[in-house]
Write a protein that holds these residues in place. Structure first.
Motif, short mmCIF file in Angstrom:
data_model
loop_
_atom_site.label_atom_id
_atom_site.label_comp_id
_atom_site.label_asym_id
_atom_site.label_seq_id
_atom_site.Cartn_x
_atom_site.Cartn_y
_atom_site.Cartn_z
N PRO A 30 0.81 -1.25 -0.04
CA PRO A 30 -0.02 0.09 -0.08
C PRO A 30 0.93 1.28 0.19
N LEU A 31 0.41 2.41 -0.34
CA LEU A 31 0.83 3.71 -0.21
C LEU A 31 1.65 4.05 1.05
N GLU A 32 2.82 4.38 1.19
CA GLU A 32 3.53 4.49 2.41
C GLU A 32 4.15 6.04 2.52
N VAL A 33 3.68 6.80 3.55
CA VAL A 33 4.08 8.07 3.47
C VAL A 33 5.79 8.10 3.98
N ALA A 34 6.38 8.79 3.26
CA ALA A 34 8.05 8.82 3.44
C ALA A 34 8.21 10.22 4.30
N ALA A 35 7.40 11.21 4.05
CA ALA A 35 7.89 12.29 4.77
C ALA A 35 6.72 13.33 4.71
N LEU A 36 6.47 14.11 5.49
CA LEU A 36 5.42 15.36 5.57
C LEU A 36 5.92 16.38 6.31
N SER A 37 5.38 17.43 5.71
CA SER A 37 5.62 18.97 6.22
C SER A 37 4.36 19.94 6.29
N ALA A 38 4.23 20.20 7.39
CA ALA A 38 3.11 21.26 7.37
C ALA A 38 3.44 22.65 8.05
N ARG A 39 3.26 23.74 7.49
CA ARG A 39 3.56 25.02 7.85
C ARG A 39 2.65 25.93 7.65
N LEU A 40 2.63 26.84 8.41
CA LEU A 40 1.91 28.27 8.23
C LEU A 40 2.00 28.74 6.74
N ALA A 41 1.02 29.01 6.28
CA ALA A 41 0.73 29.42 4.68
C ALA A 41 1.19 31.16 4.52
N HIS A 42 2.36 31.33 5.11
CA HIS A 42 2.83 32.84 4.74
C HIS A 42 2.90 33.37 3.28
N GLY A 43 2.46 34.09 3.11
CA GLY A 43 2.44 34.43 1.58
C GLY A 43 1.16 34.11 0.97
N PHE A 44 0.34 33.36 1.44
CA PHE A 44 -1.01 33.12 0.77
C PHE A 44 -2.07 33.50 1.73
N GLU A 45 -3.25 33.40 1.00
CA GLU A 45 -4.40 34.00 1.66
C GLU A 45 -5.49 33.45 0.93
N ARG A 46 -5.90 32.50 2.03
CA ARG A 46 -7.15 31.52 1.34
C ARG A 46 -6.74 30.66 0.19
N GLY A 47 -5.47 30.18 0.15
CA GLY A 47 -5.01 29.37 -0.96
C GLY A 47 -4.56 30.10 -2.13
N ILE A 48 -4.43 31.39 -2.28
CA ILE A 48 -4.13 32.19 -3.28
C ILE A 48 -2.78 33.04 -2.86
#
Length: 77
Positions: A30-48
């Motif tokens: 099955p699919l194996e997660v190798a790495a993950l990064s989650a950060r605050l979206a500086h420079g983005f506003e509502r995905g834009i």
């Protein structure tokens, strides 16, 4: 003929967070997660992108988290 495992990259830009996932995709396993990064979206506003410099920095830091400095140069985007 045997198929090789592949890598899958997924990016998510949300209202307040940016996430980047690296996974290994195999035929038998099955699919194996190798790495993950989650950060605050500086420079983005509502995905834009609202500030290109901040958005670029956010993306660069997430890519560095997931790939490291050696592998980053060889990943096609």
């Amino acid at each position: 003929m045997a198929r090789k495992d592949h890598q899958l990259f997924v990016a998510y830009v949300g209202t307040t967070k940016f996430a980047l996932l690296k996974a290994k995709v195999g035929i038998a396993e099955p699919l194996e997660v190798a790495a993950l990064s989650a950060r605050l979206a500086h420079g983005f506003e509502r995905g834009i992108v609202k500030d290109i410099a901040q958005a670029s920095e956010t993306l660069s830091l997430a890519v560095r988290d997931v790939l490291g400095t050696r592998e980053r140069a060889i990943v096609p985007c």
